[in-house]
Design a protein around this motif. Structure first.
Motif, PDB file in Angstrom:
ATOM      1  N   UNK A 175      -2.064   4.701  10.038  1.00  8.73           N
ATOM      2  CA  UNK A 175      -2.719   3.977  10.908  1.00  8.73           C
ATOM      3  C   UNK A 175      -2.100   2.737  11.286  1.00  8.73           C
ATOM      4  N   UNK A 176      -1.039   3.027  11.904  1.00 10.69           N
ATOM      5  CA  UNK A 176      -0.088   2.529  12.503  1.00 10.69           C
ATOM      6  C   UNK A 176       0.996   1.041  11.778  1.00 10.69           C
ATOM      7  N   UNK A 203       1.077  -1.391   0.132  1.00 15.42           N
ATOM      8  CA  UNK A 203       0.177   0.178   0.089  1.00 15.42           C
ATOM      9  C   UNK A 203       0.895   1.234  -0.412  1.00 15.42           C
ATOM     10  N   UNK A 204       2.183   0.960   0.502  1.00 15.33           N
ATOM     11  CA  UNK A 204       2.548   2.510   0.871  1.00 15.33           C
ATOM     12  C   UNK A 204       3.640   2.331  -0.479  1.00 15.33           C
ATOM     13  N   UNK A 207      -6.901   9.867   3.447  1.00 14.70           N
ATOM     14  CA  UNK A 207      -5.811   9.154   3.220  1.00 14.70           C
ATOM     15  C   UNK A 207      -4.820   8.931   4.633  1.00 14.70           C
ATOM     16  N   UNK A 208      -5.830   8.793   6.141  1.00 14.79           N
ATOM     17  CA  UNK A 208      -6.032   8.660   7.381  1.00 14.79           C
ATOM     18  C   UNK A 208      -5.698   6.942   7.562  1.00 14.79           C
ATOM     19  N   UNK A 209      -5.990   6.191   6.474  1.00 13.28           N
ATOM     20  CA  UNK A 209      -6.447   4.600   6.592  1.00 13.28           C
ATOM     21  C   UNK A 209      -4.868   3.978   5.443  1.00 13.28           C
TER      22      UNK A 209
END
Length: 311
Positions: free
Chosen positions: A104-105, A34-35, A97-99
């Motif tokens: 999300x850590x 995902x990165x 984008x916070x997911x």
């Protein structure tokens, strides 16, 4: 008294200590994937193979195509991973984008940065040794431009961020072209110009839908700083320039009927949708422009790849 306390203590129910489960290997792999922002990488690669076909006038060898696409994928993925590291503060403030893995850590920031750098190093070595130095330096230049010029400088400082920063996204066809010819010419520059001019109307249509997100994160995207009306006016200007550039490829690369017809029809459609958005700005219209822009770029480059095979 002591006996009563002992009885009470013996009746206490032990509380289980719940430890957070460690992520599985598959979850970790998905986070690192995902990165790289795979959907963006795929869109970039769609423009690379047709450029290789145009450069050589035929389908490149499977090995050359594989090495070029793999190198481009690694470079783009590495740039995106580093972008995630730099923009992790912004991403945590935006609903869209916070997911992502860092907010999300799911991945440690330093590991994301190292992962992105590693992909870039592998990309350069693979292209330099397996393809040629021209394609390797072009891919490296695109990566550096995206990280240092767009992400670290332009994105947070000017409403022209996506305009100038769009040069990074326009580099993949140059990488593909140089992989075949070892250099660039006017046809390659026209391919670069198509994506460069396509980027503002494409991205601004998306930015209008997430304007509140960008405002919350203090990112000066055009719709936030100038408003929708001015954004749509400039989008229309860039669309006109885009269509003109797509037609300029005809004499630059001696394009045939497949490309001529496709570029003309797609261009008329893009102009009509951008004009409608300018005259009647609505969320549905901006969404339609964004969706059409994706189809436009994909179909235009399919035509570029098919045209050399049609007499």
């Amino acid at each position: 008294m002591l006996r009563q306390e002992a009885i009470a203590k013996s009746l206490e129910v032990p509380v289980a200590v719940v430890r957070p489960a460690s992520p599985s290997l598959l979850d970790t792999a998905k986070a690192y994937l995902a990165l790289t922002k795979p959907r963006i990488v795929v869109l970039l690669l769609v423009t690379t193979l047709p450029a290789m076909i145009l450069a050589g006038g035929e389908m490149p060898s499977p090995w050359l195509a594989f090495l070029t696409l793999a190198g481009g994928m690694l470079a783009a993925g590495g740039a995106n991973a580093i972008n995630c590291y730099i923009d992790r503060d912004i991403d945590s403030m935006m609903a869209r984008t916070r997911g992502r893995p860092l907010p999300a850590g799911a991945v440690e920031p330093e590991r994301a940065l190292l992962f992105g750098i590693l992909l870039g190093v592998i990309s350069f070595q693979e292209l330099a040794l397996g393809v040629n130095l021209a394609s390797a330096f072009l891919a490296l230049g695109a990566m550096a431009f995206y990280v240092f010029v767009y992400t670290m400088w332009l994105k947070r400082s000017t409403d022209q961020n996506i305009v100038i920063g769009g040069a990074a996204g326009a580099m993949p066809p140059l990488v593909g072209y140089a992989a075949v010819t070892g250099g660039l010419d006017w046809a390659a520059l026209a391919l670069f110009g198509i994506i460069f001019l396509w980027t503002p109307p494409h991205f601004w249509a998306l930015a209008q839908r997430y304007k509140a997100d960008y405002a919350r994160a203090s990112v000066p995207m055009m719709p936030v700083v100038r408003g929708d009306a001015e954004t749509n006016r400039q989008s229309l200007i860039y669309t006109v320039a885009l269509v003109a550039c797509s037609l300029a490829l005809i004499p630059a690369a001696s394009m045939g009927p497949v490309y001529i017809v496709t570029a003309s029809l797609l261009g008329v459609g893009f102009l009509a949708m951008s004009l409608r958005l300018w005259r009647n700005p609505r969320p549905s219209a901006s969404k339609a422009v964004f969706t059409y822009s994706l189809a436009y770029l994909a179909l235009l480059f399919v035509a570029i790849g098919v045209d050399p095979f049609v007499a």
